[in-house]
Design a protein around this motif. Structure first.
Motif, PDB file in Angstrom:
ATOM      1  N   PRO A   1     -40.897 -30.123 -90.072  1.00 45.68           N
ATOM      2  CA  PRO A   1     -41.251 -29.966 -91.793  1.00 45.68           C
ATOM      3  C   PRO A   1     -41.643 -28.604 -92.158  1.00 45.68           C
ATOM      4  O   PRO A   1     -42.296 -27.901 -91.032  1.00 45.68           O
ATOM      5  N   ALA A   2     -41.771 -28.257 -93.064  1.00 45.70           N
ATOM      6  CA  ALA A   2     -42.421 -27.130 -93.913  1.00 45.70           C
ATOM      7  C   ALA A   2     -43.891 -27.217 -93.555  1.00 45.70           C
ATOM      8  O   ALA A   2     -44.387 -28.179 -93.646  1.00 45.70           O
ATOM      9  N   ARG A   3     -44.470 -25.938 -93.536  1.00 48.49           N
ATOM     10  CA  ARG A   3     -45.851 -25.805 -93.782  1.00 48.49           C
ATOM     11  C   ARG A   3     -46.413 -26.085 -95.021  1.00 48.49           C
ATOM     12  O   ARG A   3     -45.396 -26.279 -95.876  1.00 48.49           O
ATOM     13  N   THR A   4     -47.775 -26.360 -95.393  1.00 49.31           N
ATOM     14  CA  THR A   4     -48.216 -26.498 -96.673  1.00 49.31           C
ATOM     15  C   THR A   4     -47.346 -25.266 -97.636  1.00 49.31           C
ATOM     16  O   THR A   4     -47.869 -24.099 -97.270  1.00 49.31           O
ATOM     17  N   MET A   5     -46.954 -25.797 -98.733  1.00 42.49           N
ATOM     18  CA  MET A   5     -46.451 -24.679 -99.730  1.00 42.49           C
ATOM     19  C   MET A   5     -47.572 -24.354-100.636  1.00 42.49           C
ATOM     20  O   MET A   5     -48.209 -25.194-101.299  1.00 42.49           O
ATOM     21  N   LEU A   6     -47.738 -22.872-100.841  1.00 40.58           N
ATOM     22  CA  LEU A   6     -48.903 -22.125-101.609  1.00 40.58           C
ATOM     23  C   LEU A   6     -48.273 -21.763-102.957  1.00 40.58           C
ATOM     24  O   LEU A   6     -46.910 -21.467-102.942  1.00 40.58           O
ATOM     25  N   THR A   7     -49.171 -21.425-103.753  1.00 40.28           N
ATOM     26  CA  THR A   7     -48.759 -20.700-105.141  1.00 40.28           C
ATOM     27  C   THR A   7     -48.322 -19.295-104.791  1.00 40.28           C
ATOM     28  O   THR A   7     -47.551 -18.736-105.613  1.00 40.28           O
TER      29      THR A   7
ATOM     30  N   PHE B   1     -44.159 -20.678-108.108  1.00 42.33           N
ATOM     31  CA  PHE B   1     -45.866 -20.878-108.260  1.00 42.33           C
ATOM     32  C   PHE B   1     -46.018 -22.536-108.778  1.00 42.33           C
ATOM     33  O   PHE B   1     -46.927 -23.170-108.281  1.00 42.33           O
ATOM     34  N   MET B   2     -44.971 -23.077-109.404  1.00 43.71           N
ATOM     35  CA  MET B   2     -45.081 -24.401-109.997  1.00 43.71           C
ATOM     36  C   MET B   2     -45.035 -25.293-108.724  1.00 43.71           C
ATOM     37  O   MET B   2     -45.590 -26.537-108.573  1.00 43.71           O
ATOM     38  N   MET B   3     -44.043 -25.163-107.593  1.00 42.91           N
ATOM     39  CA  MET B   3     -43.895 -25.879-106.603  1.00 42.91           C
ATOM     40  C   MET B   3     -45.359 -25.914-105.873  1.00 42.91           C
ATOM     41  O   MET B   3     -45.818 -26.676-105.051  1.00 42.91           O
ATOM     42  N   GLY B   4     -45.729 -24.771-105.546  1.00 34.92           N
ATOM     43  CA  GLY B   4     -47.205 -24.516-104.870  1.00 34.92           C
ATOM     44  C   GLY B   4     -48.264 -25.354-105.304  1.00 34.92           C
ATOM     45  O   GLY B   4     -49.159 -25.838-104.664  1.00 34.92           O
ATOM     46  N   ASN B   5     -48.198 -25.686-106.637  1.00 37.44           N
ATOM     47  CA  ASN B   5     -49.363 -26.249-107.424  1.00 37.44           C
ATOM     48  C   ASN B   5     -48.857 -27.650-107.557  1.00 37.44           C
ATOM     49  O   ASN B   5     -49.859 -28.582-107.791  1.00 37.44           O
ATOM     50  N   ALA B   6     -47.732 -28.139-107.237  1.00 38.97           N
ATOM     51  CA  ALA B   6     -47.461 -29.616-107.492  1.00 38.97           C
ATOM     52  C   ALA B   6     -47.679 -30.270-106.224  1.00 38.97           C
ATOM     53  O   ALA B   6     -48.382 -30.013-105.270  1.00 38.97           O
TER      54      ALA B   6
ATOM     55  N   ILE C   1     -38.799 -29.266-100.842  1.00 38.98           N
ATOM     56  CA  ILE C   1     -39.771 -29.509-100.014  1.00 38.98           C
ATOM     57  C   ILE C   1     -41.054 -30.221-100.578  1.00 38.98           C
ATOM     58  O   ILE C   1     -41.443 -31.240 -99.919  1.00 38.98           O
ATOM     59  N   GLN C   2     -40.964 -30.366-102.097  1.00 36.71           N
ATOM     60  CA  GLN C   2     -41.839 -31.310-102.909  1.00 36.71           C
ATOM     61  C   GLN C   2     -41.229 -32.332-103.397  1.00 36.71           C
ATOM     62  O   GLN C   2     -41.777 -33.263-103.925  1.00 36.71           O
ATOM     63  N   THR C   3     -39.886 -32.628-102.802  1.00 39.78           N
ATOM     64  CA  THR C   3     -39.234 -33.977-103.095  1.00 39.78           C
ATOM     65  C   THR C   3     -38.724 -33.879-104.699  1.00 39.78           C
ATOM     66  O   THR C   3     -38.725 -34.989-105.142  1.00 39.78           O
ATOM     67  N   PHE C   4     -38.915 -32.831-105.397  1.00 41.69           N
ATOM     68  CA  PHE C   4     -38.226 -33.045-106.830  1.00 41.69           C
ATOM     69  C   PHE C   4     -36.668 -33.102-107.049  1.00 41.69           C
ATOM     70  O   PHE C   4     -36.216 -32.645-105.819  1.00 41.69           O
ATOM     71  N   PRO C   5     -36.296 -33.443-107.767  1.00 38.16           N
ATOM     72  CA  PRO C   5     -34.683 -33.210-108.082  1.00 38.16           C
ATOM     73  C   PRO C   5     -34.123 -31.800-108.022  1.00 38.16           C
ATOM     74  O   PRO C   5     -35.169 -30.813-108.582  1.00 38.16           O
ATOM     75  N   ASP C   6     -33.081 -31.547-107.448  1.00 37.26           N
ATOM     76  CA  ASP C   6     -32.688 -30.085-107.568  1.00 37.26           C
ATOM     77  C   ASP C   6     -32.681 -29.744-108.728  1.00 37.26           C
ATOM     78  O   ASP C   6     -32.343 -30.223-110.028  1.00 37.26           O
TER      79      ASP C   6
ATOM     80  N   THR D   1     -46.245 -17.497 -96.760  1.00 35.03           N
ATOM     81  CA  THR D   1     -44.992 -17.638 -97.089  1.00 35.03           C
ATOM     82  C   THR D   1     -43.865 -17.972 -96.148  1.00 35.03           C
ATOM     83  O   THR D   1     -43.872 -17.657 -95.008  1.00 35.03           O
ATOM     84  N   HIS D   2     -43.164 -18.886 -96.376  1.00 33.74           N
ATOM     85  CA  HIS D   2     -41.993 -19.267 -95.475  1.00 33.74           C
ATOM     86  C   HIS D   2     -40.900 -18.244 -95.234  1.00 33.74           C
ATOM     87  O   HIS D   2     -40.307 -17.950 -96.379  1.00 33.74           O
ATOM     88  N   VAL D   3     -40.399 -18.215 -93.943  1.00 34.35           N
ATOM     89  CA  VAL D   3     -39.520 -17.263 -93.774  1.00 34.35           C
ATOM     90  C   VAL D   3     -38.396 -18.123 -92.671  1.00 34.35           C
ATOM     91  O   VAL D   3     -38.887 -18.552 -91.800  1.00 34.35           O
TER      92      VAL D   3
END
Length: 411
Positions: free
Chosen positions: A330-336, A385-390, A367-372, A345-347
């Motif tokens: 799984p991805a690491r914790t995503m930040l803003t 930024f929005m996804m890092g905050n979500a 990664i945050q399981t939002f719709p595409d 940052t993911h690479v």
């Protein structure tokens, strides 16, 4: 009971996405989203674009909202900022938050609207904040004020990846319920029978996290209390407690423990959500001079000699990270700060070309399981930024299943 919802600090609507995905009748009657100091209100615009009429979606400082004018609701949800929760007493204003933090707007909304249930999300370090000097005070303040308003409380730190989601993201979810609900009475009866253990582990008991099971054996069990303080200022100045990953507040008694997840379903990893082909050359590290070498340095282990303000010499050490990020995890914790040249940052290695690249905004949403393309239409920097905050929307869905069961039992 109706299922009317108030959403505070709404962001781009993660709580709403998660609950409405259940299709079980959740009705969002009010939302507030305001980004201070920003001319462009991208999160609010995104929320309105997806959820329609903005009549009950306000874009002003929540501190300026007349809480009595908010529609009545049965559930309040929100992912609120983690700040300083201490209070002070002043002759002119009585008891006030020292920094005017946003928790007190949640408190004022609960006092005005008195919803039967509350679901809040925050970073897991909230349980230990502000640290060694007065560990647990900030979370204790939340419990103290919820108790004053007539609520019982449960909390639990979830690592989303422990339940099959594609991100190792640890967040605490706080579930509060009014003391006149059937649920509170059922939980209290278990406590009276000295069956606190069953609140967390017994699948026959209505539980807000019932679809996210834990192992029967609890560790580091502790008890405490929010009683014995003169007032909230005295509590703020002197309360300290070591909260574990899950727990319950009943009346003024604290029961807490650590736990292990007991999940046996499928596990999503980065390989399941990354795109097969990405044409955006700006994402590839070999297209800008020096960016690849900067990431190699940031991700690598290092020992750096430093001197503190008192002239003391020491060595700052930092361990190495997987580079690139493995697609079979799984991805690491995503930040803003995602997408910037930053250690967090993911690479990843592009599936088609094998070249190293950053993740796309769409992959950040997955990664945050939002719709595409949920955040499509705003600048890419804002999308990250929005996804890092979500939050992880599908984790909210699973918690929502438990709350659905609780509400059905209230009828």
């Amino acid at each position: 009971m109706e299922k009317r919802v108030i959403e505070l600090f709404a962001g781009v609507g993660g709580f709403r996405v998660g609950l409405e995905k259940l299709n079980t009748g959740w009705n969002f009657v009010y939302a507030n989203q305001w980004e201070p100091g920003k001319k462009s209100q991208y999160a609010y615009d995104c929320y309105v674009r997806h959820f329609g009429d903005s009549k009950n979606i306000t874009n002003i400082d929540i501190n300026k909202v007349n809480k009595s004018n908010i529609p009545d609701a049965d559930l309040l949800v929100g992912g609120f900022p983690c700040q300083d929760y201490s209070v002070a007493s002043t002759n002119a204003k009585g008891i006030v938050g020292k920094k005017g933090v946003l928790w007190w707007d949640i408190r004022d909304t609960l006092e005005a609207k008195k919803p039967s249930f509350v679901l809040l999300e925050n970073v897991d370090r909230l349980l230990s904040s502000p640290g060694k000097k007065q560990r647990g005070r900030d979370f204790g303040m939340i419990l103290y004020t919820l108790n004053q308003l007539g609520y019982g409380v449960q909390w639990r730190v979830f690592n989303a990846a422990d339940y099959g989601f594609p991100q190792r993201r640890r967040r605490v979810f706080i579930f509060a319920y009014r003391q006149d609900t059937k649920y509170y009475k059922e939980i209290s009866q278990l406590a009276e029978k000295n069956k606190i253990h069953e609140i967390f582990t017994d699948k026959s008991v209505y539980n807000y996290s019932d679809s996210l099971p834990i192992k029967d054996e609890l560790n580091k069990q502790k008890v405490g209390s929010i009683d014995g303080f003169e007032d909230i200022v005295d509590f703020s100045d002197h309360f300290s407690f070591h909260f574990e990953h899950t727990g319950v507040l009943l009346d003024k008694d604290i029961y807490t423990a650590s736990y292990e997840a007991d999940y046996h379903g499928e596990n999503m990893v980065l390989d399941d959500i990354v795109q097969d082909s990405v044409d955006d050359e700006s994402l590839y590290l070999d297209t800008k001079d020096g960016r690849l070498s900067k990431f190699e340095y940031l991700k690598g282990s290092k020992k750096i000699p430093r001197t503190d303000a008192n002239g003391y010499n020491y060595t700052y050490s930092e361990g190495g990270m997987a580079f690139p990020d493995p697609l079979d995890r799984p991805a690491r914790t995503m930040l803003t700060s995602e997408h910037s040249v930053n250690r967090s940052t993911h690479v990843i290695k592009d599936k088609s070309t094998g070249r190293l690249r950053l993740i796309t905004p769409l992959e950040a949403e997955r990664i945050q399981t939002f719709p595409d393309n949920w955040t499509e239409g705003m600048p890419n920097s804002a999308r990250y930024f929005m996804m890092g905050n979500a939050l992880v929307c599908d984790l909210v869905s699973e918690i929502g299943k438990g709350i659905d069961s609780i509400i059905s039992n209230e009828q």
